[in-house]
Design an enzyme around this catalytic site. Structure first.
Site, PDB file in Angstrom:
ATOM      1  N   CYS A   1       0.844  -1.198   0.000  1.00  0.00           N
ATOM      2  CA  CYS A   1       0.000   0.000   0.000  1.00  0.00           C
ATOM      3  C   CYS A   1       0.881   1.250   0.000  1.00  0.00           C
ATOM      4  O   CYS A   1       1.383   1.667   1.055  1.00  0.00           O
ATOM      5  CB  CYS A   1      -0.941  -0.005   1.199  1.00  0.00           C
ATOM      6  SG  CYS A   1      -1.979   1.468   1.259  1.00  0.00           S
TER       7      CYS A   1
ATOM      8  N   CYS B   1      -0.500   4.157   2.118  1.00  0.00           N
ATOM      9  CA  CYS B   1      -0.377   3.962   3.569  1.00  0.00           C
ATOM     10  C   CYS B   1       1.074   4.119   4.032  1.00  0.00           C
ATOM     11  O   CYS B   1       1.336   4.684   5.094  1.00  0.00           O
ATOM     12  CB  CYS B   1      -0.850   2.567   3.979  1.00  0.00           C
ATOM     13  SG  CYS B   1      -2.294   1.974   3.129  1.00  0.00           S
ATOM     14  N   ASP B   2       2.031   3.577   3.272  1.00  0.00           N
ATOM     15  CA  ASP B   2       3.401   3.447   3.773  1.00  0.00           C
ATOM     16  C   ASP B   2       4.422   4.368   3.096  1.00  0.00           C
ATOM     17  O   ASP B   2       5.569   4.443   3.548  1.00  0.00           O
ATOM     18  CB  ASP B   2       3.875   1.987   3.597  1.00  0.00           C
ATOM     19  CG  ASP B   2       3.009   1.015   4.378  1.00  0.00           C
ATOM     20  OD1 ASP B   2       2.433   1.440   5.395  1.00  0.00           O
ATOM     21  OD2 ASP B   2       2.902  -0.144   3.964  1.00  0.00           O
TER      22      ASP B   2
END
Ligand code: NDP
Length: 377
Positions: free
Chosen positions: A129, A132-133
């Site tokens: 992701c 997200c990261d």
């Protein structure tokens, strides 16, 4: 007992909740994490009508608020089992949630690369992701593996966060959209490694490099990167359905557009249903169709029978249903019988001459409709 439980809070599930709530059903969505599904992992959605660009998390938030605002419940819980016995449909989380009908909209999970180092370094530089990261690798060098829309979007997003992004794809051309590819080709800190395969992710406690091989020359190279973002497609999240519903080779459920399955009262919607185009809008369309079919099915005993539109056998919510032809004979299934007031109740499909339309003098088979303001929507 609720009328309808929807498993999965992605665009299909949330749209189904909106349609079901508007049809007057008591409805709950069960979602294991944040509502929105894969949308929440997308930075900019550029093909959802009405928004030239919208952040995926924001679109998810709006869909959830829309569903809640209409009275749908959104419950958090990991679904451990689905009991799909007709007449005793139950979603099992930490408790047992019975329902009169189910819409299964669990969507997909990211596919793994299945190369050495991937599992060991997951969460230590291996990510599925980018949104997200990505921030963890600000101003660092990273690689993205894959050639579909997700990989292209992830690379474009990471280019705005990281110092250098290398996109590794095993073919000479991308599967993802041309528009995204053009965007990438213009970004100065993106390098494309086409016709390269990722062979191993290297690193001791965290990712230090990605070993790739040129499929033309067969030469191997080590790309020094701090993170590898894997974007090689998705697998349907249908493990709980094995043995209950027939799945295709990829694990998707074959069902007609209204999501009806061979189990009475059980519908599928979204990316776990086999179809030609997997997009947010098609997931939403699935949700609308499945919720409408579920509402029609649930109302069968009370309204449809009263209005004389279906035979008793049809009230089995699927048992007598032929996915290609509909109830006992396709679009003209009611044998030309007209509804009083020219249309079915608000939660039923309208339109289609020969479906519910009243035949007019002179053979005009246009559906007879009330003005929009008088219709129950
Ligand atoms: P796709 O299945 O579209 O693409 C997967 C890519 O990964 C392909 O290029 C495939 O290569 C490659 N791949 C698969 N397995 C491996 C492997 N083992 N090693 C290396 N490469 C591999 O998946 P996406 O997640 O990109 O998209 C899924 C669906 O969601 C698609 O329908 C897509 O259009 C849609 N989507 C739409 C978006 C949008 O419209 N904004 C955003 C994101 C997704 P190959 O080409 O050789 O098969």
């Amino acid at each position: 007992m609720r009328d309808l439980i929807i498993v999965g809070g992605g665009p299909a599930g949330l749209t189904a909740a909106i349609y079901a709530a508007r049809a007057g059903l008591s409805v709950a969505v069960v979602e294991r994490g944040f509502a929105g599904g894969q949308m929440t992992a997308t930075a900019d959605i550029v093909n959802y009508p009405g928004f030239e660009t919208i952040d995926g998390a924001e679109l998810a938030r709006r869909m959830e608020a829309h569903a809640r605002g209409l009275g749908a419940e959104v419950l958090t819980g990991e679904v451990r089992a689905l009991w799909l016995k007709p007449g005793a449909l139950t979603v099992v989380t930490e408790s047992e949630l019975p329902a009169r009908a189910l819409i299964l909209a669990m969507g997909t999970r990211r596919r793994k690369l299945a190369i050495p180092g991937e599992e060991r370094l997951a969460g230590r530089g291996v990510s599925y992701c980018a949104v997200c990261d990505g921030a963890f690798f600000k101003d660092r060098d990273v690689a993205v593996v894959g050639g579909g829309d997700t990989a292209l979007e992830d690379a474009a997003y990471l280019a705005g966060v990281c110092r250098q992004v290398t996109l590794v794809h095993r073919r000479g051309a991308f599967r993802g959209g041309r528009h995204l590819e053009e965007v990438l080709r213009r970004l100065p800190n993106v390098t494309l490694r086409l016709e390269h395969v990722a062979e191993e992710i290297l690193g001791d406690k965290a990712v230090q490099a990605l070993r790739v091989r040129d499929l033309g020359t067969r030469a191997a190279a080590e790309l020094p990167v701090s993170a590898v973002f894997v974007a090689v497609g998705v697998v349907p999240d249908t493990a709980l359905l094995r043995g209950s519903l027939p799945l295709d080779a990829e694990g998707r459920v074959e069902a007609p557009e209204d999501g009806r399955t061979q189990i009475p009262g059980v519908f599928v919607a979204g990316d776990l249903r086999q179809k030609p185009v997997y997009q947010i809008v098609t997931a939403c369309a699935d949700g609308a169709m499945a919720a409408t079919a579920a509402a029609r099915c649930l109302r069968g005993g009370r309204i449809w029978k009263l209005w004389g539109c279906v035979r008793d056998a049809d009230l089995q919510c699927g048992a007598a249903y032929d996915g290609r032809r509909g109830f006992g004979g396709g679009m003209g299934a009611h044998g030309g019988r007209a509804y009083p007031f020219g249309g079915p109740p608000g939660d039923m499909p309208r339109g289609g001459a020969g479906r519910c339309g009243r035949r007019r003098r002179g053979g005009d088979a246009r559906p007879h409709r009330r003005p929009l303001s008088h219709r129950r929507l």
